[in-house]
Write an enzyme that holds these catalytic residues in place. Structure first.
Site, PDB file in Angstrom:
ATOM      1  CG  PHE A 110     -13.199   2.253   7.399  1.00  0.00           C
ATOM      2  CD1 PHE A 110     -12.763   1.622   6.247  1.00  0.00           C
ATOM      3  CD2 PHE A 110     -13.898   1.501   8.345  1.00  0.00           C
ATOM      4  CE1 PHE A 110     -13.000   0.277   6.021  1.00  0.00           C
ATOM      5  CE2 PHE A 110     -14.143   0.147   8.129  1.00  0.00           C
ATOM      6  CZ  PHE A 110     -13.697  -0.465   6.966  1.00  0.00           C
ATOM      7  NE  ARG A 157      -6.366 -11.749   5.780  1.00  0.00           N
ATOM      8  CZ  ARG A 157      -7.006 -10.572   5.729  1.00  0.00           C
ATOM      9  NH1 ARG A 157      -7.253  -9.977   4.551  1.00  0.00           N
ATOM     10  NH2 ARG A 157      -7.394  -9.978   6.816  1.00  0.00           N
ATOM     11  CD  GLU A 166      -9.176  -8.933  -3.423  1.00  0.00           C
ATOM     12  OE1 GLU A 166     -10.046  -8.628  -2.593  1.00  0.00           O
ATOM     13  OE2 GLU A 166      -8.043  -9.362  -3.096  1.00  0.00           O
ATOM     14  NE  ARG A 195      -2.470  -5.612   7.063  1.00  0.00           N
ATOM     15  CZ  ARG A 195      -3.669  -6.080   6.739  1.00  0.00           C
ATOM     16  NH1 ARG A 195      -4.242  -7.007   7.501  1.00  0.00           N
ATOM     17  NH2 ARG A 195      -4.290  -5.634   5.672  1.00  0.00           N
ATOM     18  CE  LYS A 228      -3.938  -2.249   2.265  1.00  0.00           C
ATOM     19  NZ  LYS A 228      -4.949  -2.141   3.363  1.00  0.00           N
ATOM     20  CG  ASN A 275      -3.732  -2.224   6.891  1.00  0.00           C
ATOM     21  OD1 ASN A 275      -3.576  -1.965   5.703  1.00  0.00           O
ATOM     22  ND2 ASN A 275      -4.814  -2.813   7.353  1.00  0.00           N
ATOM     23  CE1 TYR A 330      -9.486  -2.625   0.540  1.00  0.00           C
ATOM     24  CE2 TYR A 330      -8.597  -0.910  -0.868  1.00  0.00           C
ATOM     25  CZ  TYR A 330      -8.401  -1.967   0.006  1.00  0.00           C
ATOM     26  OH  TYR A 330      -7.133  -2.372   0.342  1.00  0.00           O
ATOM     27  CB  THR A 342      -7.300  -5.545   9.961  1.00  0.00           C
ATOM     28  OG1 THR A 342      -7.811  -6.690   9.274  1.00  0.00           O
ATOM     29  CG2 THR A 342      -7.630  -4.277   9.183  1.00  0.00           C
TER      30      THR A 342
HETATM   31  P1  DAT Z   1      -8.002  -6.503   5.738  1.00  0.00           P
HETATM   32  O1  DAT Z   1      -7.206  -5.498   4.940  1.00  0.00           O
HETATM   33  O2  DAT Z   1      -7.208  -7.057   6.891  1.00  0.00           O
HETATM   34  O3  DAT Z   1      -8.624  -7.582   4.889  1.00  0.00           O
HETATM   35  P2  DAT Z   1     -10.666  -5.346   5.913  1.00  0.00           P
HETATM   36  O4  DAT Z   1     -10.971  -6.087   4.657  1.00  0.00           O
HETATM   37  O5  DAT Z   1     -11.592  -5.509   7.082  1.00  0.00           O
HETATM   38  O6  DAT Z   1      -9.187  -5.687   6.429  1.00  0.00           O
HETATM   39  O7  DAT Z   1     -10.580  -3.778   5.616  1.00  0.00           O
HETATM   40  C1  DAT Z   1      -9.965  -3.316   4.421  1.00  0.00           C
HETATM   41  C2  DAT Z   1      -9.111  -2.130   4.767  1.00  0.00           C
HETATM   42  O8  DAT Z   1      -9.929  -1.057   5.243  1.00  0.00           O
HETATM   43  C3  DAT Z   1      -8.115  -2.362   5.900  1.00  0.00           C
HETATM   44  O9  DAT Z   1      -6.920  -2.964   5.442  1.00  0.00           O
HETATM   45  C4  DAT Z   1      -7.882  -0.981   6.411  1.00  0.00           C
HETATM   46  C5  DAT Z   1      -9.246  -0.334   6.264  1.00  0.00           C
HETATM   47  N1  DAT Z   1     -10.014  -0.438   7.516  1.00  0.00           N
HETATM   48  C6  DAT Z   1     -10.684  -1.514   7.975  1.00  0.00           C
HETATM   49  N2  DAT Z   1     -11.275  -1.279   9.155  1.00  0.00           N
HETATM   50  C7  DAT Z   1     -10.956   0.019   9.445  1.00  0.00           C
HETATM   51  C8  DAT Z   1     -11.244   0.892  10.537  1.00  0.00           C
HETATM   52  N3  DAT Z   1     -11.998   0.487  11.571  1.00  0.00           N
HETATM   53  N4  DAT Z   1     -10.742   2.147  10.485  1.00  0.00           N
HETATM   54  C9  DAT Z   1      -9.985   2.561   9.450  1.00  0.00           C
HETATM   55  N5  DAT Z   1      -9.682   1.799   8.393  1.00  0.00           N
HETATM   56  C10 DAT Z   1     -10.144   0.556   8.393  1.00  0.00           C
HETATM   57 MG    MG Z   2     -10.083  -7.539   3.500  1.00  0.00          MG
END
Ligand code: DAT
Ligand code: MG
Length: 140
Positions: free
Chosen positions: A59, A87, A128, A104, A11, A114, A51, A93
């Site tokens: 967020f 993972r 993806e 991470r 990222k 992250n 996304y 996350t």
């Molecule tokens: P991951 O990237 O571990 O699969 P996710 O799919 O739940 O996590 O979320 C996608 C991305 O969105 C994550 O990498 C960072 C952001 N994100 C998720 N939850 C968040 C939060 N509570 N506040 C800010 N950003 C968040």
């Molecule tokens: Mg995810």
């Protein structure tokens, strides 16, 4: 059935911090083979689509802004049990909850920024990977 490919992005935070090389080293040391890779910057439209599953979350706007804020590295990775093993390699996350030795834990700075993406299912890994690469861009 678990397939053997996953999709990742390094990222914008990790690219800006100069950690592309360190993260790719951890990925290859972890036994993942790179099948496709590109250095690119997501458009707002691409980030929103990638996304879209999070579009109702508070967020989402921040996430799209962050993911378009600078270049990324996108890659398709191959290994037995790729999705779950990747993972595990990237960690939770929220980097505050990520295990020692994960990408991470080492390189992420916050929940939002992250360092890396990893697909969460075989189905999403395929979607993806196809989103970022044509068939000709993936090595045999
Ligand atoms: P991951 O990237 O571990 O699969 P996710 O799919 O739940 O996590 O979320 C996608 C991305 O969105 C994550 O990498 C960072 C952001 N994100 C998720 N939850 C968040 C939060 N509570 N506040 C800010 N950003 C968040
Ligand atoms: Mg995810």
């Amino acid at each position: 059935m678990a397939t053997n490919r996953t999709f990742t992005m390094i990222k914008p935070d990790a690219v800006k911090a100069g950690n592309i090389g360190n993260i790719l080293q951890m990925i290859t040391d972890g036994g993942f083979e790179i099948k496709a890779m590109k250095y690119t910057q997501l458009t707002e439209e691409q980030a929103k689509e990638f996304y879209a599953v999070h579009s109702e979350r508070p967020f989402y706007g921040e996430l799209v802004e962050f993911m378009t804020s600078g270049p990324i590295v996108a890659a398709i990775l191959e290994k037995d049990n790729a999705v779950a093993d990747f993972r595990a390699l990237i960690g939770a996350t929220n980097p505050a909850e990520a295990e020692e030795g994960t990408i991470r834990k080492k390189y992420a700075t916050s929940m939002g920024e992250n360092a890396v993406h990893g697909s969460d299912s075989d189905e999403n890994a395929k979607i993806e990977g196809d989103f970022h690469f044509s068939a000709e861009e993936v090595v045999a």
